[in-house]
Design a protein around this motif. Structure first.
Motif, PDB file in Angstrom:
ATOM      1  N   VAL A 161      50.201 -23.876 -94.253  1.00  0.00           N
ATOM      2  CA  VAL A 161      49.546 -23.856 -95.375  1.00  0.00           C
ATOM      3  C   VAL A 161      50.225 -24.316 -96.511  1.00  0.00           C
ATOM      4  O   VAL A 161      51.448 -23.826 -96.852  1.00  0.00           O
ATOM      5  N   SER A 162      49.632 -25.217 -97.390  1.00  0.00           N
ATOM      6  CA  SER A 162      50.095 -25.777 -98.628  1.00  0.00           C
ATOM      7  C   SER A 162      49.057 -25.566 -99.715  1.00  0.00           C
ATOM      8  O   SER A 162      48.126 -25.199 -99.414  1.00  0.00           O
ATOM      9  N   GLU A 163      49.440 -26.105-100.976  1.00  0.00           N
ATOM     10  CA  GLU A 163      48.438 -26.083-102.025  1.00  0.00           C
ATOM     11  C   GLU A 163      47.450 -26.885-101.753  1.00  0.00           C
ATOM     12  O   GLU A 163      46.478 -26.633-102.563  1.00  0.00           O
ATOM     13  N   LYS A 164      47.439 -27.906-100.775  1.00  0.00           N
ATOM     14  CA  LYS A 164      46.331 -28.794-100.608  1.00  0.00           C
ATOM     15  C   LYS A 164      45.471 -28.580 -99.253  1.00  0.00           C
ATOM     16  O   LYS A 164      44.209 -28.991 -99.464  1.00  0.00           O
ATOM     17  N   GLU A 165      46.131 -27.765 -98.277  1.00  0.00           N
ATOM     18  CA  GLU A 165      45.351 -27.601 -97.073  1.00  0.00           C
ATOM     19  C   GLU A 165      45.975 -26.695 -96.337  1.00  0.00           C
ATOM     20  O   GLU A 165      46.919 -26.214 -96.551  1.00  0.00           O
ATOM     21  N   ILE A 166      45.203 -26.129 -95.251  1.00  0.00           N
ATOM     22  CA  ILE A 166      45.523 -25.425 -94.108  1.00  0.00           C
ATOM     23  C   ILE A 166      45.467 -26.036 -92.984  1.00  0.00           C
ATOM     24  O   ILE A 166      44.288 -26.792 -92.528  1.00  0.00           O
ATOM     25  N   VAL A 167      46.431 -25.956 -91.949  1.00  0.00           N
ATOM     26  CA  VAL A 167      46.111 -26.681 -90.641  1.00  0.00           C
ATOM     27  C   VAL A 167      46.570 -25.390 -89.627  1.00  0.00           C
ATOM     28  O   VAL A 167      47.491 -24.649 -89.806  1.00  0.00           O
ATOM     29  N   LEU A 168      45.771 -25.215 -88.622  1.00  0.00           N
ATOM     30  CA  LEU A 168      45.664 -24.118 -87.760  1.00  0.00           C
ATOM     31  C   LEU A 168      45.436 -24.441 -86.061  1.00  0.00           C
ATOM     32  O   LEU A 168      44.467 -25.207 -86.072  1.00  0.00           O
ATOM     33  N   SER A 169      46.227 -23.988 -85.445  1.00  0.00           N
ATOM     34  CA  SER A 169      46.353 -24.176 -83.980  1.00  0.00           C
ATOM     35  C   SER A 169      46.154 -22.744 -83.084  1.00  0.00           C
ATOM     36  O   SER A 169      47.020 -21.957 -83.978  1.00  0.00           O
TER      37      SER A 169
END
Length: 200
Positions: A161-169
């Motif tokens: 998770v960053s200030e731009k997006e979240i990536v999750l698996s």
């Protein structure tokens, strides 16, 4: 009669409690659409890996995209993680596996204004620390901080998770992390949820 609507000077208004109920109903509707759209995918993965508190605060799942590797680009999911981990700003990550381009990610992190917090299984942490210690400076080090927390257990999710997006698996039902697919969202409520999940 029920007190959901109030009248003031010939105009009708929803009470605050009514507005909150309606917002919750609309949010639930968005999440039901998300669950319905990705039902088959989610059923193949271990969704119990997320803490119950995370589900209790699940954000409205809008603007979510499922990234899946294919024959044209077998590295689509891992490339998504690489891009997310090398974002500038505050980055938090839960790593379930060692990224194939770990050394390049560390170089990128060292050479830009990034604060990286990693939560990593202890076996993976050893290699990441080794890469960081052996990093050879090419440009000026701009990294703000690089923290690694070792876990005695393998986390059942992977997240950046960053200030731009979240990536999750998630882990597949068979018990291995799914390296070929991930969800990504740029929605601010989902990003805030990701930061809170990392804290938990």
């Amino acid at each position: 009669e029920k007190g959901y609507v109030i009248k003031k000077q010939d105009k009708y208004y929803l009470k605050t409690s009514t507005r909150i109920k309606l917002i919750n109903i609309l949010s639930l509707n968005e999440n039901l659409k998300f669950l319905n759209e990705y039902e088959d995918f989610l059923n193949d993965h271990d969704m119990k890996a997320l803490p119950q508190e995370a589900f209790a605060e699940l954000p409205v799942m809008r603007n979510v995209e499922l990234i899946q590797s294919d024959r044209l680009n077998p590295f689509k999911a891992t490339d998504t993680y690489k891009r997310a981990m090398t974002r500038q700003g505050r980055v938090c990550a839960i790593c379930s596996y060692l990224h194939p381009e770990c050394k390049r990610i560390i170089s990128a992190v060292m050479e830009q204004e990034t604060g990286l917090n990693l939560m990593v299984y202890k076996e993976v942490a050893k290699y990441i620390q080794k890469c960081a210690m052996n990093y050879q400076q090419h440009d000026e080090i701009r990294n703000k901080y690089f923290n690694i927390k070792r876990l005695d257990y393998e986390p059942k999710i992977a997240m950046v998770v960053s200030e731009k997006e979240i990536v999750l698996s998630f882990h597949r039902i068979e018990g291995v992390i799914d390296k070929n697919s991930c969800f990504i969202s740029t929605d601010q409520t989902a990003i805030n949820w990701g930061y809170n999940l990392f804290k938990e």
